[in-house]
Structure formats: structure tokens, C-alpha cells
Design a protein around this motif. Structure first.
Motif, PDB file in Angstrom:
ATOM      1  N   HIS A 180      25.039  61.817 -27.036  1.00 50.63           N
ATOM      2  CA  HIS A 180      24.441  61.588 -28.350  1.00 50.63           C
ATOM      3  C   HIS A 180      23.317  60.561 -28.190  1.00 50.63           C
ATOM      4  O   HIS A 180      23.581  59.384 -27.906  1.00 50.63           O
ATOM      5  N   LEU A 181      22.077  60.986 -28.357  1.00 44.46           N
ATOM      6  CA  LEU A 181      20.918  60.105 -28.223  1.00 44.46           C
ATOM      7  C   LEU A 181      20.474  59.681 -29.630  1.00 44.46           C
ATOM      8  O   LEU A 181      20.043  60.523 -30.425  1.00 44.46           O
ATOM      9  N   ILE A 182      20.588  58.408 -29.927  1.00 47.90           N
ATOM     10  CA  ILE A 182      20.267  57.874 -31.252  1.00 47.90           C
ATOM     11  C   ILE A 182      18.825  57.397 -31.226  1.00 47.90           C
ATOM     12  O   ILE A 182      18.519  56.331 -30.687  1.00 47.90           O
ATOM     13  N   ASP A 183      17.922  58.209 -31.795  1.00 47.82           N
ATOM     14  CA  ASP A 183      16.494  57.940 -31.633  1.00 47.82           C
ATOM     15  C   ASP A 183      15.915  56.983 -32.659  1.00 47.82           C
ATOM     16  O   ASP A 183      14.831  56.448 -32.476  1.00 47.82           O
ATOM     17  N   ARG A 184      16.623  56.730 -33.782  1.00 48.04           N
ATOM     18  CA  ARG A 184      16.104  55.850 -34.842  1.00 48.04           C
ATOM     19  C   ARG A 184      17.273  55.327 -35.657  1.00 48.04           C
ATOM     20  O   ARG A 184      18.364  55.914 -35.646  1.00 48.04           O
ATOM     21  N   ALA A 231      37.970  55.953 -33.371  1.00 48.44           N
ATOM     22  CA  ALA A 231      36.981  54.897 -33.136  1.00 48.44           C
ATOM     23  C   ALA A 231      35.791  55.127 -34.052  1.00 48.44           C
ATOM     24  O   ALA A 231      35.250  56.235 -34.109  1.00 48.44           O
ATOM     25  N   ARG A 232      35.400  54.098 -34.771  1.00 51.31           N
ATOM     26  CA  ARG A 232      34.177  54.138 -35.571  1.00 51.31           C
ATOM     27  C   ARG A 232      33.126  53.307 -34.844  1.00 51.31           C
ATOM     28  O   ARG A 232      33.358  52.139 -34.535  1.00 51.31           O
ATOM     29  N   LEU A 233      31.991  53.911 -34.580  1.00 53.85           N
ATOM     30  CA  LEU A 233      30.923  53.231 -33.834  1.00 53.85           C
ATOM     31  C   LEU A 233      29.655  53.201 -34.675  1.00 53.85           C
ATOM     32  O   LEU A 233      29.053  54.245 -34.948  1.00 53.85           O
ATOM     33  N   ALA A 234      29.235  52.003 -35.091  1.00 54.99           N
ATOM     34  CA  ALA A 234      27.956  51.828 -35.776  1.00 54.99           C
ATOM     35  C   ALA A 234      26.865  51.662 -34.724  1.00 54.99           C
ATOM     36  O   ALA A 234      27.043  50.914 -33.750  1.00 54.99           O
ATOM     37  N   VAL A 235      25.745  52.369 -34.914  1.00 55.86           N
ATOM     38  CA  VAL A 235      24.678  52.362 -33.908  1.00 55.86           C
ATOM     39  C   VAL A 235      23.376  51.883 -34.539  1.00 55.86           C
ATOM     40  O   VAL A 235      22.999  52.319 -35.623  1.00 55.86           O
ATOM     41  N   LEU A 236      22.682  51.000 -33.836  1.00 55.72           N
ATOM     42  CA  LEU A 236      21.413  50.463 -34.333  1.00 55.72           C
ATOM     43  C   LEU A 236      20.409  50.382 -33.187  1.00 55.72           C
ATOM     44  O   LEU A 236      20.431  49.442 -32.389  1.00 55.72           O
ATOM     45  N   PRO A 237      19.508  51.368 -33.087  1.00 60.09           N
ATOM     46  CA  PRO A 237      18.440  51.289 -32.080  1.00 60.09           C
ATOM     47  C   PRO A 237      17.491  50.133 -32.383  1.00 60.09           C
ATOM     48  O   PRO A 237      17.568  49.504 -33.444  1.00 60.09           O
TER      49      PRO A 237
END
Length: 415
Positions: free
Chosen positions: A103-107, A127-133
Motif C-alpha cells: 500500500h503506497l500512501i501518496d498524499r 490493527a488500526r494504522l493512521a498514515v501521514l505522508p
């Protein structure tokens, strides 16, 4: 749940015109070996997959190959770093395919539209994972921001985004069967820099805080800072994984690693680092030939930045150094000859400049800049001779010219 955290690969890195591809191949194989042995349930890459926005074909292939193999072990989440681009991440997503585990999080994404990912585990925990690029200061984050907020301080903007992500992490959160995680590519105030980060994006202006992250986060996986270290806050458990290679001489001597995190619901995370030894080390030397001779046995195939001090010019000095370090790569060689600079003129600083004539000013220039080949004292004497001849309206006769005009030994007899 077991998490493997890595970061800041910087594929495509070139150091003083020396590509690091061979070093990356070694250390990425080492990371893959760790993943196969430790069998994580989730793999997090916290940004800067590439070193620049237009990587070469070989680096694209390298990234795709390694990410696919990691994805065969466990789901992989990669957040975009400041060296990566949204367009490139979207391209890689297309290449990897819709069924990929990568999973590539681009923005930055709204919490309900991909900003918080969920992974179900074999033991029925979630598991809950918050992602921030990485968030650029001059770009609005459409998923979160009203145009009226664009001129707010960077820290305030990022904290507002983090709070929204955290709110979704905590919404109906069950600590008995759920785990909260956070992954970001950001500069947190108080970190210990490696010295090789892009200064435009690792300065006070881009400084953020962990205040918006709650203690309910079991582990926060951060990228952007190349020196492996704990987060500079006792409020949140997490680490900067750091770069897997010494990327620049600001990182020379650093021990690189990946992070393994074991965490269960409603329990503190157990964190350990696994040292990486792959890739050539960086070595910065500043000393004399005798100093280097004593150190040489400990220098193998390192990438070396050599500053060599000598009293005067030594013919063949580079070859001598090359003989001492037959396996090393000399990415930079800087000879520093003591006689190429003059001692600085001293005196009353209030009248110093006014008291100096042209000869004195030129001496100061030689004291700060030095010469390329001839001894600085000889150059200064030549300048003074020329200046005196000009001032007295005399013919300029140099000792070198006089020597050329004299007959060679034996010519007198022939004449």
C-alpha cells in the motif's frame, strides 16, 4: 502482532559521483532476510523510498522487486517522504497491481478515505494504522484544510491533521482487541540530526510536535531523520527507524538498523532494533600521512573522504594514499599544504584595513585563500617585486627570467 519498521532507503543515491546501488543491494537483501526470519504481521516503510523524483529504471526495478517480496511475507505500507513524489507512487501502485499487498500512501488522506488503514490478524485482533505522508508547507492538504487555514504555522497545520487522524483511531476503539498505530514522515522538534537530511525540510520551520498524538498509540513509526533513535517525547512510544545505509559523511560512523515491534492489545509495545551491517561504510579522515598509515589496517573497502595535511607539496601523494588503501574508494581527496597559506596579519582591528598597503592586502588574501601549487611565500615575494617595479617605473626583472637567459652548463665551452 509483530511489526517490522524500516525507512529512508533513498534508492538512487549517488555520493560524490559514486552510485550506491551495490550497497543498496546488499542491505536490502539483509532487510529481506530479517523479514523472512522474523515473520512480521505488518511492515511499515516510513518514507523516502527514493532519493530523487526521477529515479532510473534499475532503481524502480529494485524497489518493485523488494516491495513485492516483502508483500509476500506481510502487508506493506509505504508513506511518501519529501524525496518521493505522488505521481511516482501512483505509477508504482499501477505496476504492483490492484491485488498487491503493498500500500503506497501518496498524499495525506481523510481518515474515512484511506487515512486510517485496518488490518485483521490471525488471532482476531485488529490493527488500526493512521498514515501521514510528508506535508509540504506551500501546498494545501485538500482532504483536511479550509483555504482560510493555509497561512497558519506549519506546526499548527500538521497538528490539526494529526488530531483528525487520531480521532478516527480512537472512534469506538476497543483496547481489548484492537491496536492503534501511527506512521508518518515528519520532523519532530528535539530530534538528533544525522547531518545529511535535506536542510530545507529538516529545519525549525518544518518542526512538528507529538502533542497531537495520544498515548493510545502503541507504536509510532517515523521517517525523515536518518539517525536511528527514539522519538524525542516520553508521551508517545515510537522510533525513527533511520536510513539503512550511511548515506552521506554526516552519517559516518552511525550504526544502522531496522526496528521490530511486538505489541498486544492493552499492553506496552516491546521494541528491539536489529543491526544492519550491509553496504560499504563511510570514512572521513583529516590528518597526516603518518596518521593514515597507522589507521590504514582498519580501512577496508570503505568510501573515503581524505584530507591530507603536509608541510609542502609532496609529489605522488595521491599514489601513496592509494597504496595505503588499496581496497578503499577515494570519493574525495584534498591535499592541504601548510606553505600554500601565509599567516594572517594581526594588528589593531579598528585601523587594520586602513593601514594595509596592496602588499599587505595580498598577504591577507593568501592567508585566507592560499595558492594552488607554488608556495604562498614565494607568490607573495613575486607580487611585492612586481608592485615595487611598477611604483618605481622600473623594468620588471624576475629571477626566473634571469635564469632562463643564462647559458646552460657546458655551453660556454662550445662557444
Amino acid at each position: 502482532m509483530r511489526i517490522l519498521h524500516t525507512s529512508d532507503w533513498h534508492l538512487g543515491r549517488v555520493l560524490y559521483k559514486v552510485p550506491r546501488a551495490a550497497d543498496h543491494d546488499v542491505v536490502l537483501a539483509e532487510i529481506l532476510a530479517v523479514a523472512w526470519e522474523e515473520k512480521p504481521d505488518l511492515i511499515i516503510h516510513s518514507g523516502d523510498l527514493f532519493d530523487h523524483s526521477h529515479p532510473g529504471l534499475s532503481d524502480l526495478e529494485r524497489a518493485i522487486t523488494v516491495l513485492r517480496e516483502l508483500g509476500s511475507i506481510a502487508p506493506v505500507v509505504v508513506v511518501r517522504g519529501n524525496h518521493d513524489t505522488e505521481q511516482l507512487f501512483r505509477f508504482l501502485t499501477l505496476v504492483l497491481g490492484a491485488d498487491s499487498q503493498v500500500h503506497l500512501i501518496d498524499r495525506p488522506l481523510h481518515p474515512q478515505h484511506g487515512g486510517v488503514l485496518r488490518f485483521s490478524l490471525p488471532d482476531r485482533t485488529t490493527a488500526r494504522l493512521a498514515v501521514l505522508p510528508f506535508v509540504h508547507e506551500n501546498r494545501a492538504v485538500e482532504a483536511f484544510e479550509d483555504p482560510r487555514t493555509w497561512r497558519k504555522a506549519y506546526t499548527e497545520r500538521v497538528s490539526a491533521i494529526e488530531r483528525e487522524l487520531v480521532a478516527e483511531l480512537e472512534r469506538d476503539f476497543d483496547p481489548r482487541r484492537e491496536i492503534a498505530l501511527f506512521a508518518a514522515h515528519l520532523h519532530i522538534g528535539g530530534v538528533d540530526f544525522a547531518g545529511s537530511e535535506r536542510r530545507a525540510h529538516a529545519c525549525e520551520y518544518y518542526e512538528t510536535s507529538t502533542d497531537a498524538l495520544p498515548t493510545t498509540v502503541s507504536y509510532a513509526a517515523f521517517g525523515h531523520i536518518h539517525k536511528p533513535q527514539e522519538l524525542p517525547s516520553a508521551k508517545v512510544t515510537g522510533r525513527y527507524a533511520g536510513s539503512p545505509l550511511q548515506l552521506d559523511f554526516g552519517e559516518a560512523g552511525e550504526r544502522k538498523s531496522v526496528v521490530l515491534v511486538d505489541v498486544e492489545p492493552d499492553s506496552p509495545a516491546k521494541i528491539r532494533t536489529i543491526a544492519l551491517s550491509g553496504g560499504r561504510q563511510l570514512r572521513k579522515f583529516d590528518g597526516t600521512l603518518d596518521d593514515l598509515r597507522a589507521l590504514a589496517p582498519s580501512i577496508g573497502n570503505d568510501l573515503c573522504h581524505i584530507t591530507m595535511h603536509t608541510p609542502t607539496h609532496v609529489p605522488g601523494l595521491y599514489d601513496q594514499v592509494r597504496d595505503l588503501l588499496p581496497e578503499a574508494v577515494l570519493v574525495e581527496f584534498l591535499p592541504v599544504c601548510a606553505d600554500r597559506r601565509l599567516e594572517m596579519v594581526t594588528g589593531d582591528p579598528t585601523t587594520h584595513d586602513a593601514d594595509l598597503d596592496l602588499s599587505g592586502l595580498f598577504r591577507e588574501y593568501l592567508a585566507t585563500t592560499g595558492t594552488l601549487s607554488a608556495p604562498a611565500e614565494q607568490v607573495h615575494q613575486l607580487f611585492t617585486t612586481a608592485l615595487t617595479a611598477i611604483e618605481n617605473d622600473d623594468d620588471l626583472i624576475l629571477s626566473v627570467e634571469s635564469a632562463l637567459a643564462e647559458p646552460l652548463p657546458g655551453d660556454e665551452a662550445v662557444a
